[in-house]
Design a protein around this motif. Structure first.
Motif, short mmCIF file in Angstrom:
data_model
loop_
_atom_site.label_atom_id
_atom_site.label_comp_id
_atom_site.label_asym_id
_atom_site.label_seq_id
_atom_site.Cartn_x
_atom_site.Cartn_y
_atom_site.Cartn_z
N LEU A 189 0.83 -1.20 0.00
CA LEU A 189 0.00 0.00 0.00
C LEU A 189 0.86 1.25 0.00
N ALA A 190 1.90 1.26 0.82
CA ALA A 190 2.77 2.44 0.89
C ALA A 190 3.49 2.69 -0.43
N SER A 191 3.88 1.64 -1.11
CA SER A 191 4.60 1.82 -2.37
C SER A 191 3.70 2.27 -3.51
N GLU A 192 2.38 2.01 -3.39
CA GLU A 192 1.46 2.32 -4.48
C GLU A 192 0.71 3.62 -4.30
N VAL A 193 0.70 4.18 -3.09
CA VAL A 193 -0.01 5.44 -2.86
C VAL A 193 0.66 6.56 -3.68
N GLY A 194 -0.13 7.25 -4.46
CA GLY A 194 0.39 8.35 -5.27
C GLY A 194 0.76 7.96 -6.68
N ASN A 195 0.81 6.66 -6.99
CA ASN A 195 1.11 6.24 -8.35
C ASN A 195 -0.07 6.55 -9.28
N VAL A 196 0.23 6.90 -10.51
CA VAL A 196 -0.81 7.22 -11.47
C VAL A 196 -1.50 5.96 -11.98
N GLY A 197 -0.72 4.92 -12.22
CA GLY A 197 -1.28 3.69 -12.75
C GLY A 197 -1.85 2.78 -11.68
N THR A 198 -2.51 1.73 -12.12
CA THR A 198 -3.08 0.71 -11.24
C THR A 198 -2.31 -0.59 -11.43
N LEU A 199 -1.86 -1.16 -10.34
CA LEU A 199 -1.04 -2.37 -10.39
C LEU A 199 -1.92 -3.61 -10.45
N TYR A 200 -1.62 -4.50 -11.40
CA TYR A 200 -2.31 -5.78 -11.50
C TYR A 200 -1.32 -6.92 -11.35
N GLN A 201 -1.80 -8.04 -10.87
CA GLN A 201 -0.98 -9.24 -10.74
C GLN A 201 -1.36 -10.22 -11.84
N LEU A 202 -0.35 -10.93 -12.33
CA LEU A 202 -0.62 -11.94 -13.34
C LEU A 202 -1.49 -13.07 -12.79
N SER A 203 -1.48 -13.24 -11.49
CA SER A 203 -2.32 -14.28 -10.90
C SER A 203 -3.78 -13.89 -10.84
N CYS A 204 -4.08 -12.59 -11.06
CA CYS A 204 -5.47 -12.13 -10.99
C CYS A 204 -5.60 -10.89 -11.86
N LEU A 205 -5.85 -11.10 -13.16
CA LEU A 205 -5.87 -10.00 -14.11
C LEU A 205 -7.11 -9.13 -13.97
N GLY A 206 -8.15 -9.63 -13.33
CA GLY A 206 -9.39 -8.87 -13.23
C GLY A 206 -9.52 -8.01 -11.99
N ILE A 207 -8.62 -8.17 -11.01
CA ILE A 207 -8.69 -7.42 -9.75
C ILE A 207 -7.37 -6.71 -9.54
N PRO A 208 -7.38 -5.41 -9.21
CA PRO A 208 -6.12 -4.71 -8.92
C PRO A 208 -5.33 -5.38 -7.81
N GLY A 209 -4.01 -5.27 -7.91
CA GLY A 209 -3.15 -5.91 -6.93
C GLY A 209 -3.41 -5.46 -5.51
N LEU A 210 -3.72 -4.16 -5.33
CA LEU A 210 -4.01 -3.66 -3.99
C LEU A 210 -5.24 -4.33 -3.40
N MET A 211 -6.28 -4.50 -4.20
CA MET A 211 -7.50 -5.12 -3.71
C MET A 211 -7.29 -6.60 -3.39
N LEU A 212 -6.54 -7.29 -4.24
CA LEU A 212 -6.27 -8.71 -4.00
C LEU A 212 -5.47 -8.90 -2.72
N SER A 213 -4.45 -8.09 -2.53
CA SER A 213 -3.65 -8.19 -1.30
C SER A 213 -4.46 -7.80 -0.07
N ALA A 214 -5.38 -6.83 -0.23
CA ALA A 214 -6.23 -6.43 0.89
C ALA A 214 -7.15 -7.58 1.30
N LEU A 215 -7.68 -8.31 0.33
CA LEU A 215 -8.54 -9.45 0.64
C LEU A 215 -7.75 -10.53 1.39
N ASN A 216 -6.53 -10.79 0.95
CA ASN A 216 -5.69 -11.76 1.66
C ASN A 216 -5.38 -11.30 3.08
N ALA A 217 -5.07 -10.00 3.24
CA ALA A 217 -4.77 -9.48 4.57
C ALA A 217 -5.99 -9.55 5.47
#
Length: 336
Positions: A194-222
């Motif tokens: 979360l700290a590394s992505e705050v302020g970035n213009v783009g949205t990070l996606y993971q190859l393991s889940c192309l339909g959900i942003p990486g921040l949201m996927l990691s938040a669900l795991n957390a």
């Protein structure tokens, strides 16, 4: 949790590279229905990941200084478990061992051992507090019998001497310990991303889940691991107390809410459930190492959370508190 590959997608545009006689870039629209602004994504995923932990912290724990100490020490216990696991992983890296199954085991073992060690230390401190309160009560009774003054009001005596014991029960301290252990787990699992992505213009996606942003996927795991950390701490409090006391209560019937029973073997079963479900949750994250794996890992984690909560509700919930604490909570301390 496995760290899958990432790629960067602009909120409304996806840049693709095409090879031809001359290289050029074409801009195509990409999945507008999954696109969200960076601010909304960051705040929403942060509330999702840390919401339950923060709610327990401010609504239950923060009002009592003793529980704040429990939160702090349990968070430190998780940091120690992370340090031990990191040292083992460093040795594995030197030895050239990188299989996911072998890499997951040190983290599960270290957290289980540190959780048990923390609860054992808590029980020792609890015994010291209990003896101190008993000594204080005995001194008060002796002073009342030797002095000519009238005896103190028993209600005031109960309020002064038993308030601390009433606050330091296994429910309150189990929640506080789960907040500390699970909160620190969530910070290390998700806070760095979360700290590394705050302020970035783009949205990070993971190859393991192309339909959900990486921040949201990691938040669900957390979020799911925070819930599990809380229930695992309840199991550990119950199991370690029974292993310590070794008492058997034959009056407790094996009905829904008390299937595990109340004996030393019941404590071993509770700890076994804690370790087995933690191991299962760790292995459930392994599909995140390949493309589209979140469609397997997320449902598996949800099922493990449901099973763990149900196991606690069916096996431990009604007998979680020891008899003396149960009498204090219900206001029958005079029978203790």
């Amino acid at each position: 949790v496995s760290r899958p590959s990432y790629y960067l997608a602009w909120p409304l545009l996806h840049i693709e590279r095409h090879s031809s006689t001359t290289e050029y870039f074409s801009i195509q629209s990409r999945k507008a229905n999954f696109t969200m602004t960076s601010a909304a994504l960051s705040w929403g995923s942060a509330f999702l990941a840390f919401g339950p932990i923060l709610a327990c912290l401010f609504l239950i724990v923060y009002q009592k200084s003793q529980l704040v100490i429990v939160v702090t020490t349990s968070a430190f216990a998780y940091l120690l478990s992370a340090l031990v696991a990191a040292l083992v992983w460093w040795v594995f890296d030197l030895a050239g061992i990188s299989h996911p199954v072998i890499v997951l085991l040190p983290g599960v073992f270290s957290q289980f051992l540190m959780r048990c060690g923390f609860v054992a230390l808590y029980h020792k401190v609890e015994d010291v507090i209990e003896r101190s309160i008993e000594r204080h009560q005995n001194e008060q009774r002796q002073n009342e019998t030797t002095s000519q003054a009238q005896p103190a009001d028993p209600t005031n005596e109960w309020t002064e001497s038993a308030r601390l014991r009433l606050e330091l029960n296994d429910w309150a301290c189990g929640v506080a310990s789960g907040v500390g252990f699970g909160g620190m787990h969530a910070v290390l699992l998700y806070g760095t991303l979360l700290a590394s992505e705050v302020g970035n213009v783009g949205t990070l996606y993971q190859l393991s889940c192309l339909g959900i942003p990486g921040l949201m996927l990691s938040a669900l795991n957390a979020l799911m691991f925070s819930i599990l950390d809380m229930v695992w701490m309840f199991f550990t409090f119950f199991g370690m107390r029974l292993r310590k006391s070794g008492s058997v209560l034959s009056s407790i019937s094996t009905s829904f809410g008390s299937y595990l029973g109340y004996s030393k073997s019941s404590g071993n079963k509770a700890l076994l459930i804690c370790f087995a479900t933690h191991l299962a949750a760790a292995f459930a994250t392994m599909p995140n190492s390949f493309q589209g794996g979140c469609t397997i890992s997320l449902p598996l984690l949800v099922l493990i959370v449901i099973f763990t909560v149900f196991a606690f509700r069916a096996g431990v919930y009604n007998i979680y508190l020891p008899p003396n604490q149960r009498r204090r909570v219900t206001g029958d301390e005079h029978r203790d």
